[in-house]
Design an enzyme around this catalytic site. Structure first.
Site, short mmCIF file in Angstrom:
data_model
loop_
_atom_site.label_atom_id
_atom_site.label_comp_id
_atom_site.label_asym_id
_atom_site.label_seq_id
_atom_site.Cartn_x
_atom_site.Cartn_y
_atom_site.Cartn_z
N ARG A 10 -14.54 26.71 9.00
CA ARG A 10 -15.46 25.74 8.39
C ARG A 10 -14.64 24.51 8.04
NH1 ARG A 10 -16.98 24.12 3.29
NH2 ARG A 10 -19.19 23.68 2.96
N LYS A 31 -8.82 21.53 1.01
CA LYS A 31 -8.87 22.13 -0.33
C LYS A 31 -7.61 21.85 -1.15
CE LYS A 31 -12.71 25.14 0.27
NZ LYS A 31 -13.25 26.46 0.50
N1 HH2 Z 1 -16.22 26.05 0.57
C1 HH2 Z 1 -17.01 25.11 0.02
C2 HH2 Z 1 -18.40 25.17 0.13
N2 HH2 Z 1 -18.98 26.18 0.83
N3 HH2 Z 1 -18.80 28.13 2.13
C3 HH2 Z 1 -18.06 29.08 2.70
N4 HH2 Z 1 -18.63 30.07 3.39
N5 HH2 Z 1 -16.69 29.08 2.60
C4 HH2 Z 1 -16.03 28.10 1.91
O1 HH2 Z 1 -14.78 28.17 1.83
C5 HH2 Z 1 -16.81 27.07 1.28
C6 HH2 Z 1 -18.22 27.13 1.41
C7 HH2 Z 1 -16.38 23.98 -0.73
O2 HH2 Z 1 -15.88 23.06 0.15
P1 HH2 Z 1 -16.50 21.60 0.44
O3 HH2 Z 1 -17.62 21.66 1.39
O4 HH2 Z 1 -15.34 20.78 0.83
O5 HH2 Z 1 -16.97 21.09 -0.96
P2 HH2 Z 1 -18.43 20.92 -1.52
O6 HH2 Z 1 -19.38 21.75 -0.73
O7 HH2 Z 1 -18.38 21.38 -2.92
O8 HH2 Z 1 -18.71 19.46 -1.41
#
Ligand code: HH2
Length: 275
Positions: free
Chosen positions: A254, A220
């Site tokens: 995660r 992040k």
């Molecule tokens: N962060 C992202 C997406 N979903 N779910 C939970 N429970 N906690 C989080 O911190 C979280 C989440 C965003 O991260 P990322 O998967 O890197 O990005 P994206 O899903 O927008 O591609």
């Protein structure tokens, strides 16, 4: 404390690694869609081989500034991948804010609904409560389009905790047991760099709510802010953040980088076993 997600039960006597599988929006042609599915599937299988305990499948980007995906686009991205993964003995979580996607995913047998909107959409909570899935309730301030503009809190940890307690209470009121409810402070969702690190520092206080705690710090922007590294170069920072979260009581991390996170947790486990 344990975690019950679908037919899977985790004793939570060790931290769990949730591997992230993002199905990237590709070209709209069938060929492009097929390639995106193949790529997501291959990635999911790699994460399983690397030791992921849970896979989190997402079809809508929630990064700061991201535009929402339509319901049909999200279903088209996510459902074939969930279906293709069913024969693996690993719980599947689906990362969605849309009740219609939740319903379809539950029908396919997913074990967890991970909602960055904490099941606040109409019908989302009722649909999950009526099934056997676990839910991950995440805190955010604002929407992905505007959340990083000017997040304001007087006491970030207390406010995030109060919100998560209220959402968990709403789940309990519909009959969900504590073991099906995961709480997540939502790193990067309407928080400054300082808010994120204060939440990480105070993560231990979230465990006192009595629910498994999930932390998602992987790659992040706050990690970029403190290291000066671009997103593709945040491996060491991400593994460090995951380990710190576990040290502060996170039950689930995660992450994108499953192999390296599993290694870090093995080092911690060896230390814990020696005492
Ligand atoms: N962060 C992202 C997406 N979903 N779910 C939970 N429970 N906690 C989080 O911190 C979280 C989440 C965003 O991260 P990322 O998967 O890197 O990005 P994206 O899903 O927008 O591609």
């Amino acid at each position: 404390m344990h975690l019950q997600c679908g037919s899977y039960r985790f004793a939570l006597d060790r931290p769990l690694v949730m591997g992230i599988v993002n199905i990237t929006p590709d070209s709209f042609s069938d060929g492009g869609r097929f390639l995106a599915h193949e790529r997501a599937l291959a990635h999911a299988e790699k994460l399983i081989a690397e030791g992921a305990d849970i896979l989190d499948i997402g079809g809508e980007s929630t990064r700061p500034g991201a535009a929402p995906a339509s319901m049909q686009a999200e279903l088209d991205r996510v459902m074939p991948v969930i279906e293709a993964l069913q024969h693996h003995a690993i719980p599947i979580s689906v990362d969605t804010q849309k009740p219609a996607v939740m319903v379809e995913a539950i029908r396919l047998g997913v074990a967890m609904i991970n909602d960055v909107n904490a099941l606040q959409a109409d019908d989302a909570l009722a649909r999950c409560a009526a099934s056997n899935v676990a839910v991950c309730l995440m805190h955010k301030q604002g929407t992905p389009a505007n959340m990083q503009k000017a997040p304001i809190y007087s006491d970030v940890a207390a406010e995030v905790r109060d919100f998560l307690r209220a959402r968990a209470d709403a789940c309990r009121a519909l009959g969900m047991i504590a073991a099906r409810i995961v709480i997540d402070p939502g790193f990067g969702f309407g928080k400054t760099v300082e808010h994120n690190f204060r939440l990480l520092h105070q993560l231990g206080s979230f465990g006192a709510l009595g629910y498994p705690v999930l932390a998602g710090f992987s790659r992040k922007n706050s990690l970029g802010a403190v290291t000066g590294r671009a997103v593709e170069d945040r491996l060491a920072a991400s593994v460090s953040a995951a380990l710190l979260a576990v040290e502060r009581g996170a039950h689930i991390v995660r992450v994108h980088d499953v192999r390296e996170t599993v290694d870090a947790l093995k080092v911690r486990a060896a230390m814990m076993a020696s005492t």
